[in-house]
Design a protein around this motif. Structure first.
Motif, PDB file in Angstrom:
ATOM      1  N   ASN A 565       0.825  -1.218   0.000  1.00 57.37           N
ATOM      2  CA  ASN A 565       0.000   0.000   0.000  1.00 57.37           C
ATOM      3  C   ASN A 565       0.853   1.259   0.000  1.00 57.37           C
ATOM      4  O   ASN A 565       0.544   2.250  -0.674  1.00 57.37           O
ATOM      5  CB  ASN A 565      -0.947   0.001   1.203  1.00 57.37           C
ATOM      6  N   GLN A 566       1.942   1.226   0.770  1.00 52.94           N
ATOM      7  CA  GLN A 566       2.828   2.390   0.836  1.00 52.94           C
ATOM      8  C   GLN A 566       3.514   2.629  -0.512  1.00 52.94           C
ATOM      9  O   GLN A 566       3.644   3.768  -0.974  1.00 52.94           O
ATOM     10  CB  GLN A 566       3.884   2.187   1.918  1.00 52.94           C
ATOM     11  N   SER A 573       1.115   9.033  -6.132  1.00 47.41           N
ATOM     12  CA  SER A 573       1.370  10.442  -5.832  1.00 47.41           C
ATOM     13  C   SER A 573       2.311  11.054  -6.862  1.00 47.41           C
ATOM     14  O   SER A 573       2.127  12.200  -7.300  1.00 47.41           O
ATOM     15  CB  SER A 573       1.974  10.586  -4.425  1.00 47.41           C
ATOM     16  N   ALA A 574       3.299  10.294  -7.283  1.00 46.44           N
ATOM     17  CA  ALA A 574       4.227  10.793  -8.304  1.00 46.44           C
ATOM     18  C   ALA A 574       3.507  11.045  -9.619  1.00 46.44           C
ATOM     19  O   ALA A 574       3.822  11.998 -10.341  1.00 46.44           O
ATOM     20  CB  ALA A 574       5.360   9.799  -8.505  1.00 46.44           C
ATOM     21  N   LEU A 587       9.206  13.159   1.531  1.00 42.27           N
ATOM     22  CA  LEU A 587       9.959  13.447   2.755  1.00 42.27           C
ATOM     23  C   LEU A 587       9.057  13.419   3.990  1.00 42.27           C
ATOM     24  O   LEU A 587       9.480  12.976   5.071  1.00 42.27           O
ATOM     25  CB  LEU A 587      10.646  14.808   2.631  1.00 42.27           C
ATOM     26  N   TYR A 588       7.817  13.862   3.844  1.00 38.26           N
ATOM     27  CA  TYR A 588       6.865  13.803   4.958  1.00 38.26           C
ATOM     28  C   TYR A 588       6.591  12.351   5.352  1.00 38.26           C
ATOM     29  O   TYR A 588       6.569  12.003   6.544  1.00 38.26           O
ATOM     30  CB  TYR A 588       5.558  14.506   4.565  1.00 38.26           C
ATOM     31  N   GLN A 589       6.390  11.477   4.349  1.00 37.55           N
ATOM     32  CA  GLN A 589       6.120  10.066   4.623  1.00 37.55           C
ATOM     33  C   GLN A 589       7.331   9.393   5.268  1.00 37.55           C
ATOM     34  O   GLN A 589       7.179   8.556   6.171  1.00 37.55           O
ATOM     35  CB  GLN A 589       5.741   9.339   3.327  1.00 37.55           C
ATOM     36  N   PHE A 594       9.557   6.400   9.120  1.00 38.30           N
ATOM     37  CA  PHE A 594      10.865   5.767   9.220  1.00 38.30           C
ATOM     38  C   PHE A 594      11.865   6.481  10.132  1.00 38.30           C
ATOM     39  O   PHE A 594      12.951   5.955  10.351  1.00 38.30           O
ATOM     40  CB  PHE A 594      11.481   5.637   7.823  1.00 38.30           C
ATOM     41  N   LEU A 595      11.507   7.646  10.635  1.00 43.08           N
ATOM     42  CA  LEU A 595      12.465   8.364  11.484  1.00 43.08           C
ATOM     43  C   LEU A 595      11.980   8.489  12.918  1.00 43.08           C
ATOM     44  O   LEU A 595      12.489   9.309  13.682  1.00 43.08           O
ATOM     45  CB  LEU A 595      12.736   9.759  10.895  1.00 43.08           C
TER      46      LEU A 595
END
Length: 654
Positions: A565-566, A573-574, A587-589, A594-595
């Motif tokens: 799904n990710q 989105s691209a 970067l938001y995702q 992941f951070l």
């Protein structure tokens, strides 16, 4: 005499790799061959078997006076066998041929063993078959003539796929293979000599015959017409003096190929008459007085009523021949595959592989893949051949390399209980055409190419020949003929990419959800779908890039943070955002998923490492704040490649 511990060196005629053999073992092998010539018939059978094991004495080099180890070597079996064919073409009668042939073999082997100069006739034959200047062509042989005949079937894949029934597709493949492997050799054995077949492979056969055999080209075409009605085959013939052949194989082959092309495009195909076809001679079928169009091919008149497992069915002559062959025969390729599996202990005893009755049974998860592969730069290699021995060796070597590459890839990719789920339609020369479950197709295609390259590694480890493969994935009930046409176009795209990358092996992939989108062809569909985008897909893939994508997808499947799904979200989105907007979304995702802790940061670091490997294989980079792989002035949206390949790469989470 052989020196103790000394080595003999020579150069392989295809790969230019250096080879060696202990001197004592070399001379013992040649001596063993010399002894075998005492029984001419037994030695003939061994020569015609075209032995490929490196340790067999027939695969030792023909060492002539003045041979330098860095020159491409001729192998003994090719010198002896091709020479026998030319001797037959020059002989006036069978008894003279047998005596002259045995004398030629003995003189050649004695020359290698002791250095004793062969007679004028043997030197003349060696001049013609090897093209080496060290062997002068005697004056009396310069004007002697032989008839060269070249040809074979054309539009082969179209013949295979005139209808979508798997037994008929299998039968079509079997019929053409049987002609090449049995009917033509039997024809030569009865009328001439099997040694007259210089080589067969890649859909072509080259014969050397007596000039009195003029007209044989039409007879060979008739063999195809009778045994494989509906197929198209063309042969051409031309007389040459021996002087015109010495060292000029490539020019002669090119001339014959041009004549064959002219013959093909100037001909109006003649269908086999019903009484000519072997399938009609051997069977009892009701003939229909008012035939309708054959429901299998939707093309020809269904003149015969055939009893099938589902009841009586009207068929045309072509579909009848294919149906009968596919229903009754396993086929030589399947037999060679079984032999390979027995050698690897995947089959034991007399057990045979199950045959899939249709494409639904062959499929896994209702999906199949059509693979169409072809060697890169093959024409450039062949056009440099000066001798008849070189092309015979090349045909034998390439046939074995292709089959072993494919068989080994299937064994490495498919589970043992699925090894029967493959249909070999064409496999030989540098050409492969097969159907297998889509689930295994990507890895199998890559491994086929990598295995193929291993067989052609040259002196510096770089392959002199590579393979490109087009892969089309679809549901089992989509028309196979259309899938093949797309696979053919996919292969062309893969080969174009190979040329752009300097001749390396490549794989192109297309996944079909509906054929409607591809009615204008693969290239048109891709240009319409992606032509105006700000990014590129990575396909066609080099083997390194495809391997990296496979590893990345397996990595994703084992980690819930990077699930399907990710990946879809990034891809979609691209497609809907401009590049800068998508960058901030990405970067938001990343920050969100992941951070947030050490474990997810480690997952993200592993992900980046795998993408950087792919970027390196592309000659590009994957920067920290960029959701694309950048190579030169191109940005690659690898997320779209991952989405397309996701279901066809094994891994955790399936």
């Amino acid at each position: 005499m052989a020196g103790e511990g000394k080595m003999i060196y020579w150069t392989d005629a295809i790969t230019s790799a250096s080879k060696k053999e202990e001197e004592a073992k070399f001379y013992a092998g040649v001596q063993a061959l010399r002894k075998k010539t005492e029984d001419g018939e037994a030695f003939s059978r061994e020569l015609l078997a075209q032995r490929w094991e490196e340790e067999h004495p027939l695969n030792l080099p023909f060492l002539y006076r003045g041979y330098a180890p860095n020159r491409p070597a001729h192998l003994l079996q090719d010198v002896l066998a091709v020479g026998a064919g030319f001797i037959f073409a020059l002989a006036e009668e069978q008894e003279k041929f047998q005596a002259a042939c045995r004398n030629y073999w003995r003189e050649v082997l004695d020359y290698v063993l002791t250095g004793k100069e062969p007679g004028d006739f043997t030197r003349g034959i060696l001049a013609v078959v090897t093209g080496e200047e060290v062997f002068p062509l005697p004056q009396e042989l310069k004007t002697a003539e032989v008839l060269l005949v070249k040809g074979g079937p054309v539009t082969i894949k179209r013949y295979f796929l005139e209808n979508h029934k798997l037994p008929d597709i299998r039968g079509a493949s079997y019929l053409l293979d049987k002609i090449a492997s049995k009917e033509i050799p039997d024809f030569l054995r009865e009328r001439y000599s099997v040694f007259c077949q210089v080589y067969t492979g890649g859909g072509n056969t080259l014969l050397v015959l007596p000039p009195a055999a003029a007209g044989v080209a039409a007879e060979l075409e008739d063999i195809y017409r009778r045994h494989a009605p509906g197929s198209r085959a063309y042969f051409v013939e031309k007389k040459y003096t021996l002087e015109a052949l010495v060292g000029k194989y490539s020019q002669v082959a090119g001339e014959l190929e041009r004549l064959k092309t002219e013959r093909q495009f100037s001909d109006v195909p003649r269908a086999a008459e019903p009484e000519e076809a072997e399938v009609v001679k051997k069977g009892e079928f009701k003939t229909l007085a008012n035939p309708a169009v054959c429901r299998r091919c939707d093309y020809r008149d269904a003149r015969y009523l055939v009893r099938t497992a589902a009841g009586e069915e009207p068929m045309c002559l072509t579909c009848l021949a294919k149906y009968k062959a596919g229903s009754e025969a396993k086929g030589r390729l399947k037999g060679e595959y079984e032999q390979f599996l027995r050698q690897k202990s995947y089959l034991t005893g007399e057990k045979e592989l199950e045959q899939c009755k249709d494409l639904q049974q062959l499929a896994v998860d209702d999906r199949i893949a059509v693979l169409y592969g072809d060697g890169n730069n093959m024409g450039e290699v062949v056009k440099n051949f000066r001798s008849f021995t070189a092309i015979r060796y090349f045909a034998r070597y390439t046939d074995r390399a292709t089959k072993e590459a494919v068989f080994a890839a299937l064994v490495a990719t498919m589970p043992k209980d699925h090894l029967h789920k493959v249909e070999f339609l064409s496999l030989g020369g540098d050409d492969l055409f097969l159907i297998l479950p889509a689930k295994y197709a990507l890895t199998a295609a890559r491994l086929m190419g990598e295995n193929f390259e291993k067989s052609y590694r040259g002196r510096e480890g770089k392959p002199v020949l590579t393979l490109s493969v087009g892969v089309v994935i679809a549901k089992y009930n989509m028309p196979v003929r259309e899938l093949f046409e797309l696979a053919q176009e996919s292969l062309k795209i893969a080969k174009l990419r190979s040329r752009e990358l300097g001749g390396i092996g490549t794989v192109d992939v297309e996944v079909l959800e509906s054929f409607t989108y591809f009615e204008q062809g693969l290239k048109a569909f891709r240009e319409k779908t992606f032509g105006g985008a700000d990014y590129y897909l990575m396909r066609p893939y080099s083997f390194a890039v495809l391997s990296g994508l496979e590893n990345l997808i397996r990595f994703f499947k084992k980690r819930e943070e990077l699930g399907k799904n990710q990946i879809y979200r990034f891809r979609d989105s691209a497609l809907s955002m401009d590049p800068e907007e998508f960058k901030w979304f990405y970067l938001y995702q990343v920050a969100r998923h992941f951070l947030k802790n050490d474990r997810t940061k480690q997952v993200y670091a592993e992900f980046r490492g795998k993408v950087e490997e792919i970027a390196g294989a592309l000659g590009g980079c994957f920067q920290e704040e960029d959701p694309f792989i950048t190579a030169g002035d191109r940005k690659y949206l690898f997320w779209a490649d991952i989405v397309q390949l996701w279901d066809y790469v094994g891994g955790g989470g399936e």
